[in-house]
Design an enzyme around this catalytic site. Structure first.
Site, PDB file in Angstrom:
ATOM      1  N   HIS A  83       0.835  -1.194   0.000  1.00  0.00           N
ATOM      2  CA  HIS A  83       0.000   0.000   0.000  1.00  0.00           C
ATOM      3  C   HIS A  83       0.871   1.245   0.000  1.00  0.00           C
ATOM      4  CE1 HIS A  83      -3.459   2.557   0.725  1.00  0.00           C
ATOM      5  NE2 HIS A  83      -2.686   3.239   1.535  1.00  0.00           N
ATOM      6  N   ASP A 162     -15.478   2.387   7.522  1.00  0.00           N
ATOM      7  CA  ASP A 162     -14.449   3.356   7.132  1.00  0.00           C
ATOM      8  C   ASP A 162     -15.016   4.396   6.169  1.00  0.00           C
ATOM      9  OD1 ASP A 162     -11.668   4.386   6.831  1.00  0.00           O
ATOM     10  OD2 ASP A 162     -11.977   3.710   4.773  1.00  0.00           O
ATOM     11  N   LYS A 188      -8.759  -1.602   5.402  1.00  0.00           N
ATOM     12  CA  LYS A 188      -9.038  -1.974   4.012  1.00  0.00           C
ATOM     13  C   LYS A 188      -8.109  -3.097   3.539  1.00  0.00           C
ATOM     14  CE  LYS A 188      -9.239   2.477   3.380  1.00  0.00           C
ATOM     15  NZ  LYS A 188      -9.426   3.879   3.021  1.00  0.00           N
TER      16      LYS A 188
HETATM   17  N1  URA Z   1      -6.202   7.210   3.179  1.00  0.00           N
HETATM   18  C1  URA Z   1      -7.104   6.416   3.783  1.00  0.00           C
HETATM   19  O1  URA Z   1      -7.478   5.387   3.240  1.00  0.00           O
HETATM   20  N2  URA Z   1      -7.579   6.761   4.976  1.00  0.00           N
HETATM   21  C2  URA Z   1      -7.218   7.892   5.612  1.00  0.00           C
HETATM   22  O2  URA Z   1      -7.680   8.126   6.694  1.00  0.00           O
HETATM   23  C3  URA Z   1      -6.284   8.714   4.975  1.00  0.00           C
HETATM   24  C4  URA Z   1      -5.793   8.361   3.761  1.00  0.00           C
END
Ligand code: URA
Ligand code: CA
Length: 432
Positions: A83, A162, A188
């Site tokens: 990521h 989220d 995620k």
């Molecule tokens: N990217 C994300 O997926 N979440 C955040 O809180 C900030 C950047």
């Protein structure tokens, strides 16, 4: 019985929350039984009082479990996901996926579109004629077992907690909280089924985290969460004070990925891919040392296996694999317009995010979910920090489908700085 008001008060006073309390919040906020005003107060309490690694682990797991979770257990081997925390012209995913797959690491990638200066990995792949990501989970798993690589579009019901919390953070000044960012990102990755995670935390003008110190804290928080929930997590902090590589734009980045998979890519992009790829091989138990991991990656570049696999992957998902030998088959912009230097000297800095905006104005990215991307357009940088430029020489070339691009030209000329003294190029990888 748990009451949200007590949980808010506890966090407000700096106490440590239990697993049950955190789960109560996440479940209640997702199903609508906890209202926005209580969630807002709670987020602000977290913003000021922060969270322990254990609390962040509970929050991450609760969010990961709030919607669909992808079960990758039918795929043999350690599933490693990478990521990047976002940046400008970051082509690493397109390169790393076939690169590590060619070394035997199963790549089962779930990718999204998202907002930004350019599209997400999905948009970039869709610059390849015929390529599609709407495949069934069964096909996805089968393809990873057969070919070691597949990319599927993000499930609409991945981490709904989220999604809802992120939207609320956006309007309550609670986005830039390290525990909240770290748990958002990690939830995620966990829901998408990763056994191990390699993080590329960007730092600098084009990044979410502008300072090295903040980037370091974010990396530490995410590694602590990974360890807390039993997933091997490692991290690299990499420079985003200027765009990575030279291409910023969807089809242009696919071309840059092809070049890099052949060993002909920009130096910084190539190096970052080798560093991240090594960490992925180590996490997947395909190598014992960084040196041997790097040697394996170099070998599949040199013998053409990484590029061959990229072609096979494109073909398996319906795309025209001829683009790997003939990138002119990718969408082409009508006009190529130089952005010239207004004075001679050394490039001393750039505002990477403004260069990203210049690409977006050409149509390379989305400002809102409804925007349609022009896959052909973007920017090729001709100069990077430390390079010498003559007055009138191109700093960059704009690939455009309209003739009127003064906004982008002005942005670039105003945000790429030129000085009389030689400036060193920025450190690409900051040690952890
Ligand atoms: N990217 C994300 O997926 N979440 C955040 O809180 C900030 C950047
Ligand atoms: Ca790039």
């Amino acid at each position: 019985m748990l009451r949200m008001v007590d949980i808010i008060e506890k966090k407000r006073d700096g106490e440590i929350l239990s697993k049950e309390e955190i789960e109560f919040f996440v479940t209640g906020y997702t199903d609508g039984s906890i209202p926005d005003y209580q969630a807002s107060a709670f987020l602000m309490a977290i913003y000021f009082q922060k969270m322990t690694a254990e609390e962040q682990g509970y929050l991450t797991m609760a969010m990961a479990e709030s919607g669909d979770q992808i079960d990758l257990s039918a795929i043999e081997g350690v599933k490693v996901d990478k990521h990047s925390t976002g940046g400008v012209g970051d082509t690493t995913t397109l390169i790393l996926a076939p690169l590590v797959a060619a070394c035997g690491v199963p790549v089962a990638k779930m990718s999204g579109r998202g907002l930004g200066h350019t599209g997400g990995t999905l948009d970039k792949l869709e610059a390849i004629e015929g390529f599609h990501v709407e495949i069934s989970t069964e096909q996805f798993i089968q393809q990873v077992n057969d070919l070691k690589i597949a990319v599927i579009g993000q499930s609409g019901n991945l981490t709904p907690a989220d999604k809802k919390l992120y939207a609320l953070r956006d309007v309550t000044a609670t986005v830039d909280s390290i525990p909240l960012i770290a748990s958002s990102i990690m939830s995620k990755k966990l829901a998408a089924g990763a056994d191990a995670i390699v993080l590329d935390v960007k730092t600098g003008a084009g990044a979410f985290m502008k300072t090295l110190e903040d980037s370091q804290q974010l990396a530490d928080a995410m590694m602590a969460i990974g360890n807390e929930v039993g997933r091997t997590t490692s991290a690299v902090i990499s420079d985003m004070s200027q765009p990575l590589g030279c291409a910023i734009g969807n089809a242009l980045e696919v071309k840059e990925a092809i070049d890099t998979l052949q060993g002909k890519g920009p130096e910084d992009l190539t190096e970052l891919c080798l560093v991240l790829g090594s960490k992925m091989l180590l996490a997947a138990n395909k190598a014992d040392t960084e040196e041997s991991a790097r040697a394996q990656l170099q070998e599949v570049i040199d013998d053409g296996e990484a590029l061959r696999l990229f072609g096979a992957f494109i073909q398996a998902q319906g795309g025209n694999e001829e683009i790997i030998t003939n990138p002119n088959l990718l969408p082409q912009a009508k006009y190529q317009i130089d952005v010239v230097a207004k004075q001679s000297g050394y490039i001393s800095g750039m505002d990477a995010d403004e260069v990203g905006v210049a690409a977006m104005l050409l149509g390379a990215g989305r400002a809102t979910k409804e925007d349609v991307i022009d896959l052909a357009v973007g920017i090729m940088l001709k100069k990077k920090i430390g390079d010498y430029v003559e007055k009138g020489e191109p700093l960059a070339v704009l690939y455009a489908n309209k003739e009127q691009v003064d906004d982008s030209i002005n942005l670039m000329q105003n945000h790429i700085y030129i000085s009389a003294e030689k400036v060193a190029s920025p450190t690409l990888i900051h040690s952890l």
